[in-house]
Design a protein around this motif. Structure first.
Motif, PDB file in Angstrom:
ATOM      1  N   GLY A 243       4.023   6.191   3.707  1.00 38.80           N
ATOM      2  CA  GLY A 243       4.376   4.773   3.757  1.00 38.80           C
ATOM      3  C   GLY A 243       4.114   3.973   2.508  1.00 38.80           C
ATOM      4  N   SER A 244       3.193   4.425   1.655  1.00 36.26           N
ATOM      5  CA  SER A 244       2.907   3.686   0.425  1.00 36.26           C
ATOM      6  C   SER A 244       2.241   4.615  -0.572  1.00 36.26           C
ATOM      7  N   PHE A 245       2.376   4.277  -1.840  1.00 31.49           N
ATOM      8  CA  PHE A 245       1.708   5.069  -2.872  1.00 31.49           C
ATOM      9  C   PHE A 245       0.194   4.932  -2.745  1.00 31.49           C
ATOM     10  N   GLU A 246      -0.257   3.761  -2.376  1.00 28.02           N
ATOM     11  CA  GLU A 246      -1.699   3.549  -2.212  1.00 28.02           C
ATOM     12  C   GLU A 246      -2.265   4.479  -1.142  1.00 28.02           C
ATOM     13  N   ALA A 247      -1.552   4.598  -0.004  1.00 29.30           N
ATOM     14  CA  ALA A 247      -2.019   5.485   1.067  1.00 29.30           C
ATOM     15  C   ALA A 247      -2.045   6.930   0.592  1.00 29.30           C
TER      16      ALA A 247
END
Length: 557
Positions: A243-247
């Motif tokens: 869902g996100s690069f951070e995750a």
């Protein structure tokens, strides 16, 4: 400080004094017998007797690998680690030989799915069905019962869904096709259960989201599978899954640094998450973003689909479907704009392009974009033309081509029917690319193909299936065993702009090593590559995977 001795070692570094000259693409002999590792790096390479004299008192452990082959750590230039782990919990439809068998597997698997769960599966390949044809929507409904069902084709560009899944996704059987995909239809124009390209989006959104814990477990399984396969590094594409690069970053950081799963990760950036990624990395302390284990890759884009589902975009119609060219994902100006935006943000582009029309448009977009201090990547390039090789050459060191050798095993049994004999000689044309000086890297595209780099190396060298006979498909495009290994070492490192760190064994470089039971660089026969066991996967000087039993350590006291 520790030492490996008894090695049949290859540095793949032409600067090494002991490196044997290539003869017809094969190296003559091993390059070293022993090496010394300290603080995660190779500090010396040579003969065991010499290194014992030089470092003996400083060495705390010695492993004698008894003639096993030691090569630079194998790297997969294109796969999906999270999806590889996710696959373990889903219905495996690989090897299914008919629509009837697929339905039987669905019916059996459905019995183990909770009443409120989804039947999720992947891996079916209708091109391998002995009896041609896909199940009807009615048959899919009967096999799955009251539970929603979504089954990915092996290429991940087509799906089978049942009526309950369409209902959960808010789709009627009269649903219109989106601009970037389409639905299969029956003779009355109603949906028939087949879904292509981004027409799958409503269905994928309807599937219950995995928790953070679920995804972390899937990523762990994928990483451990990669290490067991002999991979020390992966170039992966997980942002759309988590869902996100951070995750993605935090998941890998936790597994690597807290749980001790020692695998190097080069993560591509989904274009839709580019701004979020840039903001996240800017906000992070520099010492965190300079992590030696996790790095940010190019921006991922798609320019077409796949050959198996006839969504790869061709410049002339499919031979087995007159008038049909496939499915371009973007209009010309939109792809140009997206590559330009990525470059202006200081990021390279990594573009999926399988058909020759998609390859052409992608190369044009890369050439037109402002220069960037990173390397663009053309992913797959399964079908090309002579003029496209010239375009690749013109891009020089600013381009790497990610090839998937196992596509010859999966696609070539039917590919000539799909594109015609006149075009198939430019399918998976690796020797033509190599001879032209194009930089090529090797990947699996797992879980679409098996993650094993040894299977990929064997396919690149033979262009035929495991333990089969004959000259292979397009034998003139076969690579030598050495060049096949280079795809998954130096080639993959170059694609990520990391050729100064990985891909060869040299003094001062990271101690990333793959140790194998057989010589795959100079095999006595091609099947030695397949039959080789991964004995050790060493990453950053640490044993990240060891074959059960392993070798005894020599006492230094």
């Amino acid at each position: 400080m520790w030492m490996i001795i008894g090695a049949n070692g290859y540095t793949l570094d032409p600067r090494a004094n002991s490196f044997a000259a290539e003869v017809e693409g094969q190296s003559k002999s091993r390059d070293f017998e022993a090496l010394v590792i300290h603080h995660g790096r190779v500090v010396a390479i040579g003969e065991a007797a010499d290194l014992r004299l030089q470092f003996g008192a400083k060495v705390s452990r010695i492993i004698d690998v008894q003639g096993a082959t030691v090569i630079p750590g194998l790297i997969d230039s294109h796969l999906h680690v999270a999806a590889l782990g996710e696959q373990a919990a889903e219905l495996d439809l690989s090897g299914t030989s008919s629509a009837r068998e697929l339905l039987l597997r669905v019916r059996e698997f459905a019995n183990h799915v909770p009443d409120d769960g989804w039947i999720l599966g992947r891996g079916w390949d209708d091109n391998r069905f002995t009896a041609k044809g896909l199940p009807t929507l009615k048959e899919l409904d009967e096999a799955s019962g009251t539970k929603p069902m979504l089954l990915r084709r092996v290429c991940h560009h087509a799906y089978l869904a049942n009526s309950v899944a369409f209902l959960r996704a808010g789709l009627s059987l009269d649903a219109k096709d989106p601009a970037d995909g389409y639905y299969g239809r029956d003779e009355h124009g109603k949906l028939n259960g087949q879904v292509f390209e981004n027409a799958s989006r409503p269905l994928l959104l309807a599937v219950p989201k995995k928790t953070t814990s679920d995804w972390k477990n899937a990523v762990r399984i994928g990483m451990e599978t990669a290490l067991k396969s002999g991979l020390t590094g992966v170039h992966t594409d997980d942002v759309r899954s988590l869902g996100s690069f951070e995750a993605v970053w935090h998941t890998y950081a936790s597994l690597i640094h807290e749980s001790g799963v020692r695998l190097r990760v080069h993560e591509l950036v989904d274009f839709s998450r580019m701004d979020e990624t840039i903001g996240f990395l800017k906000a992070m302390p520099k010492e965190v973003t300079r992590d030696a284990w996790i790095s940010r890759g190019a921006v991922k884009l798609f320019s077409d689909g796949a050959m198996g589902s006839r969504t790869a975009w061709l410049s002339e119609p499919y031979s087995d479907l007159p008038g049909w060219l496939g499915t371009p994902i973007y209009e010309r100006d939109e792809l140009f704009e997206r590559v330009r935006i990525a470059h202006e943000q200081g990021l390279a582009a990594a573009v999926h392009a399988i058909g020759d029309a998609a390859v052409e448009l992608t190369l044009m977009a890369m050439a037109a974009a402002p220069s960037v201090n990173q390397r663009d990547r053309l992913i797959h390039a399964e079908l090309i033309r002579p003029d496209l090789i010239s375009r690749m050459v013109d891009l020089g060191d600013s381009l790497a081509v990610d090839v998937q050798p196992r596509f010859t095993v999966s696609d070539f049994p039917w590919l000539a029917d799909r594109v015609g004999e006149h075009r198939v000689k430019y399918a998976c044309a690796w020797q033509k690319l190599k001879n032209a000086g194009v930089h090529i890297a090797g990947g699996s595209d797992a879980p679409i193909e098996p993650v094993s780099p040894l299977m990929g190396i064997h396919a690149a060298h033979t262009r035929r299936g495991p333990h089969s006979e004959g000259e292979g498909y397009g034998p003139e495009e076969r690579l030598s065993a050495l060049d096949s290994v280079v795809l998954f070492t130096k080639g993959a490192a170059f694609a990520a702009g990391q050729e100064d760190r990985f891909g060869t064994i040299a003094q001062g470089r990271e101690a990333d090593l793959t140790i194998l039971s057989k010589d795959i660089v100079n095999p006595s026969c091609p099947d030695d590559i397949l039959e080789s066991e991964v004995l050790y996967t060493i990453v950053g000087g640490e044993i990240a995977y060891a074959f059960p039993g392993g070798f005894k350590e020599e006492s230094t006291g």
